[in-house]
Design a protein around this motif. Structure first.
Motif, PDB file in Angstrom:
ATOM      1  N   THR A   1      -1.205   3.393  -5.385  1.00 23.24           N
ATOM      2  CA  THR A   1      -0.310   2.612  -4.537  1.00 23.24           C
ATOM      3  C   THR A   1       0.514   1.659  -5.387  1.00 23.24           C
ATOM      4  O   THR A   1       0.221   1.425  -6.563  1.00 23.24           O
ATOM      5  CB  THR A   1      -1.096   1.793  -3.501  1.00 23.24           C
TER       6      THR A   1
ATOM      7  N   LYS B   1      -5.820   8.066  -5.917  1.00 19.74           N
ATOM      8  CA  LYS B   1      -5.118   7.164  -5.012  1.00 19.74           C
ATOM      9  C   LYS B   1      -4.271   6.222  -5.849  1.00 19.74           C
ATOM     10  O   LYS B   1      -4.782   5.496  -6.695  1.00 19.74           O
ATOM     11  CB  LYS B   1      -6.109   6.370  -4.162  1.00 19.74           C
TER      12      LYS B   1
ATOM     13  N   GLY C   1       0.792  -1.228   0.000  1.00 19.55           N
ATOM     14  CA  GLY C   1       0.000   0.000   0.000  1.00 19.55           C
ATOM     15  C   GLY C   1       0.820   1.271   0.000  1.00 19.55           C
ATOM     16  O   GLY C   1       0.259   2.369   0.144  1.00 19.55           O
ATOM     17  N   THR C   2       2.133   1.160  -0.201  1.00 13.40           N
ATOM     18  CA  THR C   2       2.987   2.354  -0.260  1.00 13.40           C
ATOM     19  C   THR C   2       2.543   3.259  -1.410  1.00 13.40           C
ATOM     20  O   THR C   2       2.327   2.795  -2.528  1.00 13.40           O
ATOM     21  CB  THR C   2       4.460   1.965  -0.460  1.00 13.40           C
ATOM     22  N   VAL C   3       2.404   4.541  -1.137  1.00 14.75           N
ATOM     23  CA  VAL C   3       1.933   5.505  -2.135  1.00 14.75           C
ATOM     24  C   VAL C   3       3.021   5.742  -3.182  1.00 14.75           C
ATOM     25  O   VAL C   3       4.192   5.926  -2.845  1.00 14.75           O
ATOM     26  CB  VAL C   3       1.548   6.837  -1.462  1.00 14.75           C
TER      27      VAL C   3
END
Length: 378
Positions: free
Chosen positions: A171, A169, A126-128
Motif C-alpha cells: 500500500t 500486500k 491504504g491505496t494499493v
C-alpha cells in the motif's frame, strides 16, 4: 448561555463557509491511476468511472463503465490539471483503488510519485501500489470485463493472489514508511498486462518488485514471492504441488504457518536461525495403483512439502541479501533486539554484512488431514 450558543453557531457557520463544496457529479471519479515518466514529463493515465445506463438502472454491470484519459505534464499535479481541462471535471482521487507505476519509472526512483500521493488529502493511505512489467498505462487502460469497472477486476486478481500466497500486500502507506526508515527497503506487487485464453484483456501477477533507496533493483517471481511470505508474513492459504516416484503427484493446501527468527552474535558476526512450521491438508493425490497411503507415504509427502518451502525461501533470501544487499526480512530488528549497541555500531555497513551473514532455515510441515476423496489413478 444563549450568548455562548450564539458564538458556537457563528463559529460553525464561519468554518463551513471556508469549505468549497463540489458535488461528486461534477467530479471525475478516478478508479485507477498509472504513472510513467518519459523524457522529463509525467504521463498519467486515469481510469474514470463512466456509468453506462440501461434506462432502468443507474449503470449496467455487464458494461465496462469506464473512460480512460491520458495526459502529460511536467509534474503529476500538472498532468491532473490538464486531465481536468480535457475532461471538463476535476479529478477526484478519494475512491481510487490502485496506483500503478511503470517499470522504467520505478527503476528511476519513486520518491516523487509516493510523495505526491502521500500529500494529496483525497488519496487514501491504504491505496494499493502496483509496479507494471512494462508501462503503467498498459495496466490502467486494460478493458477487463469483470466487475463494475476494470479496476475492480485488477483489485480482485490482487486480492486472490494475496490469499493464495503468490503476491505481497503493498500500500501507499507501507511503501512510504519503508523507504523513509532504515534500511530503506520496500516491495510492491509486480503485474503484467496481457490477454487471457479467449483473447480478452487481462492482468496477471508476475511476482514482487524490490526497492532499495527508492529505486526498483530486482524482482521475485511468484515462487520466490511465496518463499518471502513464509519468511515475512506467514501465508495462510497457499497451494503447493510436489511429486516423486514413491508418492506420485501431491497437491496440498498450506492453511496455517508461523516462523521464528533468532540471532546469535559471535566474534562480531550475527548468525540467524529461521524456524518455519506449516500445517495443511492434502487436496489431491495422483499415484499409481489403488493402495492406501501408508504412514511412510505421509511422512514422505510432508518432507517433500518442507523441501519445497525451503527451496523457495532460500531463493528469496539469496536474491535479497546476497545479490541486492537489501533487508526486506527485517533481520536488522532481530539484531537490534539482541544487541542494540552492536546494531548502532554496524548499521551503516549492514548492506555489506548481508552478503555474507549466515542464515540457517529449518522447515517442518504437518499434514493434519489426509483426504482420500480426491485420490486419482494415473
Amino acid at each position: 448561555m444563549r450568548r455562548w450558543m450564539a458564538v458556537v453557531l457563528l463559529f460553525a457557520v464561519l468554518l463551513c463557509g471556508c469549505m468549497q463544496s463540489v458535488e461528486l457529479k461534477e467530479r471525475g471519479i478516478v478508479q485507477a491511476i498509472g504513472v510513467d515518466y518519459d523524457d522529463g514529463f509525467y504521463t498519467v493515465t486515469l481510469q474514470i468511472f463512466n456509468p453506462q445506463s440501461t434506462g432502468q438502472t443507474s449503470f449496467d454491470a455487464s458494461k465496462l463503465n469506464n473512460k480512460v484519459i491520458q495526459v502529460q505534464g511536467s509534474s503529476i499535479s500538472d498532468a491532473l490539471r490538464r486531465a481536468t481541462l480535457q475532461n471538463g471535471r476535476k479529478m477526484f482521487l478519494g475512491n481510487n483503488k490502485i496506483i500503478v507505476i511503470g517499470r522504467e519509472t520505478a527503476e528511476g526512483g519513486i520518491s516523487r510519485v509516493l510523495d505526491y500521493f502521500d500529500s494529496d488529502h483525497e488519496t487514501r493511505p491504504g491505496t494499493v501500489v502496483l509496479v507494471a512489467d512494462g508501462r503503467a498505462d498498459e495496466i490502467v487502460s486494460a478493458q477487463i470485463n469483470q466487475g463494475i469497472v476494470p479496476a475492480n477486476a485488477i483489485e480482485m486478481v490482487v486480492d486472490q493472489s494475496l490469499e493464495d500466497g503468490s503476491a505481497v500486500k503493498s500500500t501507499l502507506m507501507q511503501m512510504s514508511r519503508a523507504l523513509e526508515s532504515d534500511p530503506k527497503a520496500a516491495y510492491a506487487t509486480y503485474v503484467k498486462a496481457g490477454k487471457d485464453y479467449s483473447g480478452e484483456d487481462a492482468v496477471a501477477i508476475e511476482g514482487t518488485a524490490l526497492f532499495l533507496n527508492d529505486r526498483m533493483v530486482d524482482t521475485f517471481d511468484t515462487e520466490e514471492t511465496r518463499g518471502f511470505l513464509f519468511l515475512k508474513e506467514s501465508p495462510q492459504n497457499t497451494i503447493l504441488v510436489v511429486e516423486n516416484d514413491q508418492v506420485g503427484r501431491v497437491s496440498a493446501n498450506i492453511n496455517k504457518s508461523k516462523r521464528k527468527i533468532q540471532c546469535n552474535i559471535e566474534n562480531g558476526i550475527p548468525r540467524f536461525t529461521v524456524e518455519i512450521q506449516a500445517w495443511g491438508t492434502l487436496e489431491e493425490l495422483v499415484q499409481e495403483g489403488e493402495e492406501a497411503l501408508s504412514q511412510q507415504g505421509e511422512a514422505d509427502i510432508e518432507n517433500l512439502l518442507a523441501r519445497k518451502i525451503l527451496e523457495d525461501t532460500q531463493r528469496a533470501m539469496m536474491k535479497a541479501l546476497r545479490e541486492n544487499k537489501m533487508d526486506i526480512f527485517d533481520l536488522y530488528q532481530v539484531v537490534d533486539r539482541k544487541d542494540h549497541t552492536f546494531w548502532e555500531e554496524n548499521k551503516e555497513n549492514w548492506g555489506e554484512m548481508l552478503t555474507t551473514v549466515p542464515v540457517d532455515i529449518e522447515v517442518s510441515v504437518h499434514i493434519q488431514r489426509i483426504g482420500t476423496d480426491n485420490k486419482e489413478k494415473k
